[in-house]
Design a protein around this motif. Structure first.
Motif: not given
Length: 263
Positions: A227-234
């Motif tokens: 989770n170093a990079n953000c990830i969204d719902k899409e």
């Protein structure tokens, strides 16, 4: 002849609880396929870590490590090279197996003469077959990579392991010298054919003291957080759809299906 190198860190995912948000953690948990119970555990650890961090406490869980759909290890902020004992669990759910009698001599020679737990191919094939027969239905997917071998009859002391086999160990509990000096190996946990954890007992006590190989601990500490990079719902939706296209909807976890139904 080419030899196969087995990697005990295979399938292990690292989650950073310190520099993230719960929303980001949640989407990554869906990505990796954590089950609903493990996501609840992840949430509890995240909230606990944030609370202790905000209160300027010196000790809190910084990272947790998941194997398949099970969180099984953690490290603290002030002792990143040590295991957090209250995250270590579920090894006791893996039923120990006895080594097949036909390979008893080979196992004894490997341990007593070679001073190692690196069994040959034939021996390990037999252990894996025995483990499959013993544990046909394991509760967590991560246990498919583990074999718990019962070595209680060999009387291998902790002293011999550390001084004759040169195995460096990290115990989950802080132990008194009187206990350490009387510990004997009872259970040996292999992950992907590599010895990673050890269960010790004192005399005839039923209490099992778990220690991890420090080599294994160090190897998982080198795993970068997912989770170093953000990830969204899409992005989460696209990941799940890709999984359906590759493996079919039957391979989704219950929480991934709940995520789709909630859209």
């Amino acid at each position: 002849m080419q030899t196969t190198t087995f990697n005990p860190t295979q399938n292990i995912t690292c989650f950073d609880l310190e520099n993230t948000t719960w929303e980001n953690l949640f989407h990554h948990a869906l990505h990796t396929g954590l089950c609903s119970m493990q996501i609840e555990l992840l949430k509890d650890q995240f909230e606990n870590s944030q609370m202790k961090k905000n209160a300027l406490e010196e000790v809190f869980i910084k990272r947790v490590y998941a194997d398949g759909d099970c969180i099984f290890l953690g490290t603290t902020i002030n002792h990143p090279s040590e295991v957090a004992p209250f995250i270590d669990f579920h090894l006791d759910m893996i039923q120990p197996i006895n080594y097949p009698p036909t390979f008893e001599k080979d196992i004894l020679e490997t341990i007593t003469i070679q001073s190692s737990f690196n069994f040959n191919e034939a021996t390990f094939n037999a252990l894996e077959k025995e483990n499959k027969n013993c544990n046909p239905r394991l509760f967590f997917d991560f246990q498919q990579d583990f074999i718990n071998l019962d070595l209680s009859q060999l009387s291998i002391s902790l002293f011999d392991m550390e001084h004759k086999m040169n195995i460096a160990l990290s115990f989950c509990d802080e132990l008194k010298p009187t206990i350490i000096n009387s510990l004997e190996l009872h259970q040996l946990y292999f992950k992907n054919r590599v010895p990673v954890a050890f269960g010790f007992k004192q005399n005839k006590s039923s209490k099992l003291y778990i220690a991890w190989s420090t080599v294994f601990i160090q190897s998982i500490l080198d795993i970068p957080p997912i989770n170093a990079n953000c990830i969204d719902k899409e992005a989460t939706l696209n990941i799940i759809l890709d999984k359906i296209n590759t493996n079919g909807i039957a391979h989704l976890t219950d929480v991934q299906k709940e995520f789709l139904n909630a859209l």
